[in-house]
Write a protein that holds these residues in place. Structure first.
Motif, PDB file in Angstrom:
ATOM      1  N   ILE A  67       0.924  -0.833   0.204  1.00  0.00           N
ATOM      2  CA  ILE A  67      -0.124  -0.020  -0.448  1.00  0.00           C
ATOM      3  C   ILE A  67       1.052   1.087  -0.417  1.00  0.00           C
ATOM      4  CG2 ILE A  67      -1.744   1.619   1.000  1.00  0.00           C
ATOM      5  CD1 ILE A  67      -2.434  -1.267   2.538  1.00  0.00           C
ATOM      6  N   HIS A  68       0.434   1.601  -1.548  1.00  0.00           N
ATOM      7  CA  HIS A  68       2.016   2.967  -1.409  1.00  0.00           C
ATOM      8  C   HIS A  68       1.124   4.291  -1.270  1.00  0.00           C
ATOM      9  CE1 HIS A  68       5.443   0.885  -3.034  1.00  0.00           C
ATOM     10  NE2 HIS A  68       4.027  -0.094  -3.579  1.00  0.00           N
ATOM     11  N   HIS A  69       1.255   5.192  -0.248  1.00  0.00           N
ATOM     12  CA  HIS A  69       0.093   6.720   0.355  1.00  0.00           C
ATOM     13  C   HIS A  69       1.172   7.565   0.924  1.00  0.00           C
ATOM     14  CE1 HIS A  69       1.092   5.418   4.635  1.00  0.00           C
ATOM     15  NE2 HIS A  69       1.605   4.093   4.611  1.00  0.00           N
ATOM     16  N   PRO A  70       0.404   8.438   0.750  1.00  0.00           N
ATOM     17  CA  PRO A  70       1.055   9.946   1.313  1.00  0.00           C
ATOM     18  C   PRO A  70       0.948   9.996   2.739  1.00  0.00           C
ATOM     19  CG  PRO A  70      -1.143  10.438   0.433  1.00  0.00           C
ATOM     20  CD  PRO A  70      -1.420   8.434   0.389  1.00  0.00           C
ATOM     21  N   ALA A  71       2.486  10.635   3.184  1.00  0.00           N
ATOM     22  CA  ALA A  71       2.779  10.243   4.390  1.00  0.00           C
ATOM     23  C   ALA A  71       1.712  11.088   5.491  1.00  0.00           C
ATOM     24  CB  ALA A  71       3.932  11.199   4.683  1.00  0.00           C
ATOM     25  N   GLY A  72       2.082   9.926   6.599  1.00  0.00           N
ATOM     26  CA  GLY A  72       0.484  10.406   7.618  1.00  0.00           C
ATOM     27  C   GLY A  72      -0.749  10.057   7.453  1.00  0.00           C
ATOM     28  N   VAL A  73      -1.103   9.992   6.576  1.00  0.00           N
ATOM     29  CA  VAL A  73      -2.609   9.224   5.741  1.00  0.00           C
ATOM     30  C   VAL A  73      -3.253   8.489   7.058  1.00  0.00           C
ATOM     31  CG1 VAL A  73      -2.885   7.890   3.775  1.00  0.00           C
ATOM     32  CG2 VAL A  73      -4.428   9.392   4.070  1.00  0.00           C
ATOM     33  N   TYR A  74      -2.063   7.390   7.385  1.00  0.00           N
ATOM     34  CA  TYR A  74      -2.865   6.574   7.958  1.00  0.00           C
ATOM     35  C   TYR A  74      -2.248   6.182   9.932  1.00  0.00           C
ATOM     36  CZ  TYR A  74      -4.786   4.536   3.540  1.00  0.00           C
ATOM     37  OH  TYR A  74      -5.567   4.304   2.521  1.00  0.00           O
ATOM     38  N   SER A  75      -3.179   6.072  10.495  1.00  0.00           N
ATOM     39  CA  SER A  75      -2.433   6.667  12.005  1.00  0.00           C
ATOM     40  C   SER A  75      -2.137   4.721  11.850  1.00  0.00           C
ATOM     41  CB  SER A  75      -3.348   6.721  12.856  1.00  0.00           C
ATOM     42  OG  SER A  75      -4.535   5.801  13.046  1.00  0.00           O
ATOM     43  N   GLU A  76      -1.304   4.935  13.228  1.00  0.00           N
ATOM     44  CA  GLU A  76      -1.116   3.352  14.065  1.00  0.00           C
ATOM     45  C   GLU A  76      -2.186   2.739  14.118  1.00  0.00           C
ATOM     46  OE1 GLU A  76       2.153   1.909  13.378  1.00  0.00           O
ATOM     47  OE2 GLU A  76       2.648   3.676  12.599  1.00  0.00           O
ATOM     48  N   ALA A  77      -3.514   2.876  14.815  1.00  0.00           N
ATOM     49  CA  ALA A  77      -4.617   1.971  14.413  1.00  0.00           C
ATOM     50  C   ALA A  77      -5.415   1.962  13.532  1.00  0.00           C
ATOM     51  CB  ALA A  77      -5.166   2.643  15.397  1.00  0.00           C
ATOM     52  N   ASP A  78      -5.176   2.398  11.790  1.00  0.00           N
ATOM     53  CA  ASP A  78      -5.980   2.597  10.945  1.00  0.00           C
ATOM     54  C   ASP A  78      -4.739   1.034  10.177  1.00  0.00           C
ATOM     55  OD1 ASP A  78      -7.524   5.236  10.614  1.00  0.00           O
ATOM     56  OD2 ASP A  78      -5.750   5.470  10.611  1.00  0.00           O
ATOM     57  N   LYS A  79      -3.912   1.275  10.167  1.00  0.00           N
ATOM     58  CA  LYS A  79      -2.871   0.308   9.723  1.00  0.00           C
ATOM     59  C   LYS A  79      -3.304  -1.123  10.128  1.00  0.00           C
ATOM     60  CE  LYS A  79       0.898   2.965   8.241  1.00  0.00           C
ATOM     61  NZ  LYS A  79       2.333   3.765   8.825  1.00  0.00           N
ATOM     62  N   ARG A  80      -3.384  -1.151  11.270  1.00  0.00           N
ATOM     63  CA  ARG A  80      -3.381  -2.414  12.250  1.00  0.00           C
ATOM     64  C   ARG A  80      -5.405  -2.665  11.923  1.00  0.00           C
ATOM     65  NH1 ARG A  80      -0.947   0.213  16.526  1.00  0.00           N
ATOM     66  NH2 ARG A  80      -3.005   0.941  17.457  1.00  0.00           N
ATOM     67  N   VAL A 120      -1.405 -13.849   4.679  1.00  0.00           N
ATOM     68  CA  VAL A 120      -1.548 -12.155   4.259  1.00  0.00           C
ATOM     69  C   VAL A 120      -0.660 -11.748   4.812  1.00  0.00           C
ATOM     70  CG1 VAL A 120      -3.319 -10.496   4.423  1.00  0.00           C
ATOM     71  CG2 VAL A 120      -3.831 -13.026   4.510  1.00  0.00           C
ATOM     72  N   VAL A 121      -0.080 -10.641   3.808  1.00  0.00           N
ATOM     73  CA  VAL A 121       1.508 -10.073   4.785  1.00  0.00           C
ATOM     74  C   VAL A 121       0.565  -8.520   3.503  1.00  0.00           C
ATOM     75  CG1 VAL A 121       3.785  -9.290   4.131  1.00  0.00           C
ATOM     76  CG2 VAL A 121       2.989 -11.572   4.510  1.00  0.00           C
ATOM     77  N   VAL A 122       0.709  -7.151   4.504  1.00  0.00           N
ATOM     78  CA  VAL A 122       0.429  -6.169   4.278  1.00  0.00           C
ATOM     79  C   VAL A 122       1.710  -4.961   4.952  1.00  0.00           C
ATOM     80  CG1 VAL A 122      -0.715  -3.973   4.814  1.00  0.00           C
ATOM     81  CG2 VAL A 122      -1.809  -6.505   4.970  1.00  0.00           C
ATOM     82  N   LEU A 123       2.352  -4.606   3.453  1.00  0.00           N
ATOM     83  CA  LEU A 123       3.303  -3.533   3.833  1.00  0.00           C
ATOM     84  C   LEU A 123       2.691  -2.289   3.415  1.00  0.00           C
ATOM     85  CD1 LEU A 123       6.470  -5.385   1.837  1.00  0.00           C
ATOM     86  CD2 LEU A 123       5.854  -4.883   3.831  1.00  0.00           C
ATOM     87  N   PHE A 124       2.866  -1.385   4.021  1.00  0.00           N
ATOM     88  CA  PHE A 124       2.592   0.321   4.163  1.00  0.00           C
ATOM     89  C   PHE A 124       3.435   0.685   3.848  1.00  0.00           C
ATOM     90  CE2 PHE A 124      -0.603  -1.613   6.972  1.00  0.00           C
ATOM     91  CZ  PHE A 124      -1.825  -0.764   6.514  1.00  0.00           C
ATOM     92  N   HIS A 125       3.640   1.734   2.613  1.00  0.00           N
ATOM     93  CA  HIS A 125       4.888   2.537   2.208  1.00  0.00           C
ATOM     94  C   HIS A 125       4.736   3.727   2.025  1.00  0.00           C
ATOM     95  CE1 HIS A 125       6.905  -0.976   0.834  1.00  0.00           C
ATOM     96  NE2 HIS A 125       5.513  -1.466   0.145  1.00  0.00           N
ATOM     97  N   GLU A 126       4.871   4.554   3.470  1.00  0.00           N
ATOM     98  CA  GLU A 126       4.584   5.863   3.021  1.00  0.00           C
ATOM     99  C   GLU A 126       5.287   6.974   2.432  1.00  0.00           C
ATOM    100  OE1 GLU A 126       3.030   7.326   7.433  1.00  0.00           O
ATOM    101  OE2 GLU A 126       4.937   8.020   6.742  1.00  0.00           O
ATOM    102  N   ILE A 127       4.782   7.725   0.942  1.00  0.00           N
ATOM    103  CA  ILE A 127       4.888   8.546   0.508  1.00  0.00           C
ATOM    104  C   ILE A 127       4.865   9.655   0.334  1.00  0.00           C
ATOM    105  CG2 ILE A 127       5.467   8.472  -2.085  1.00  0.00           C
ATOM    106  CD1 ILE A 127       6.261   6.037  -1.666  1.00  0.00           C
ATOM    107  N   THR A 128       6.133  10.516   0.276  1.00  0.00           N
ATOM    108  CA  THR A 128       5.897  12.087   0.246  1.00  0.00           C
ATOM    109  C   THR A 128       5.150  12.418  -0.532  1.00  0.00           C
ATOM    110  OG1 THR A 128       7.696  12.663  -0.684  1.00  0.00           O
ATOM    111  CG2 THR A 128       7.851  12.548   1.825  1.00  0.00           C
ATOM    112  N   ALA A 129       4.529  13.960  -0.916  1.00  0.00           N
ATOM    113  CA  ALA A 129       3.737  14.141  -2.354  1.00  0.00           C
ATOM    114  C   ALA A 129       4.237  14.648  -3.335  1.00  0.00           C
ATOM    115  CB  ALA A 129       2.864  15.361  -1.783  1.00  0.00           C
ATOM    116  N   SER A 130       6.236  14.454  -3.318  1.00  0.00           N
ATOM    117  CA  SER A 130       7.239  15.159  -3.699  1.00  0.00           C
ATOM    118  C   SER A 130       7.384  14.300  -4.858  1.00  0.00           C
ATOM    119  CB  SER A 130       8.468  16.258  -3.571  1.00  0.00           C
ATOM    120  OG  SER A 130       9.019  14.821  -2.331  1.00  0.00           O
ATOM    121  N   ASN A 131       7.285  12.678  -4.480  1.00  0.00           N
ATOM    122  CA  ASN A 131       7.910  11.343  -4.308  1.00  0.00           C
ATOM    123  C   ASN A 131       6.507  10.402  -4.963  1.00  0.00           C
ATOM    124  OD1 ASN A 131      10.061  11.449  -4.417  1.00  0.00           O
ATOM    125  ND2 ASN A 131      10.094  11.390  -2.515  1.00  0.00           N
TER     126      ASN A 131
END
Length: 140
Positions: free
Chosen positions: A6-19, A39-50
């Motif tokens: 899951i590639h997402h904007p930085a800060g869009v998901y809290s730790e509770a959201d991710k769980r 089931v493996v879920v990887l969260f990838h925070e991406i800055t807006a410039s990326n």
């Protein structure tokens, strides 16, 4: 094994959201008999410039890549149903937050997959059921 990236904007998901998000994703697969540990879920925070959509920086876009190894669906209607079920799972974490989202599913051959040095048991077999009950790979 479903692997979700899951590639997402930085800060869009809290730790509770991710769980919660990972739990909802996992529930889709355990409902059809897969062991939860598949089931493996990887969260990838991406800055807006990326993160760019249509050549423009995007601070509201979520891009998800799903790899399926444990199960493959050949029937077009079942594939459509599965894709719609996965999309519905995403809604609380994307649509309902006003985010743009997109995902796709790849299917990799089962014979290119191992867990802890073991070939995963076949779908629906007693060995797979034992793995699901133990929530870990077991020799069989």
């Amino acid at each position: 094994m479903p692997l979700w990236q899951i590639h997402h904007p930085a800060g869009v998901y809290s730790e509770a959201d991710k769980r919660d998000f990972a739990g909802d994703i996992t529930a889709n697969y355990t409902a059809v008999g897969l062991p939860a540990f598949y089931v493996v879920v990887l969260f990838h925070e991406i800055t807006a410039s990326n993160l760019y959509v249509g050549g423009q920086p995007a601070d509201d876009a979520v891009r998800i890549v799903v790899s399926h190894l444990a199960r493959h669906l050949d029937d077009p209607e079942r594939r459509k149903q599965m894709t719609e079920r996965l999309d519905a799972t995403l809604h609380p974490y994307t649509r309902d937050r006003g985010l743009h989202w997109e995902f796709h599913v790849d299917e990799s051959p089962r014979d290119l997959w191992m867990i802890a040095g073991l070939w995963p048991p076949g779908p629906g077999t007693d060995a797979e059921k034992a793995w699901a009950a133990a929530n870990k790979p077991l020799p069989y």
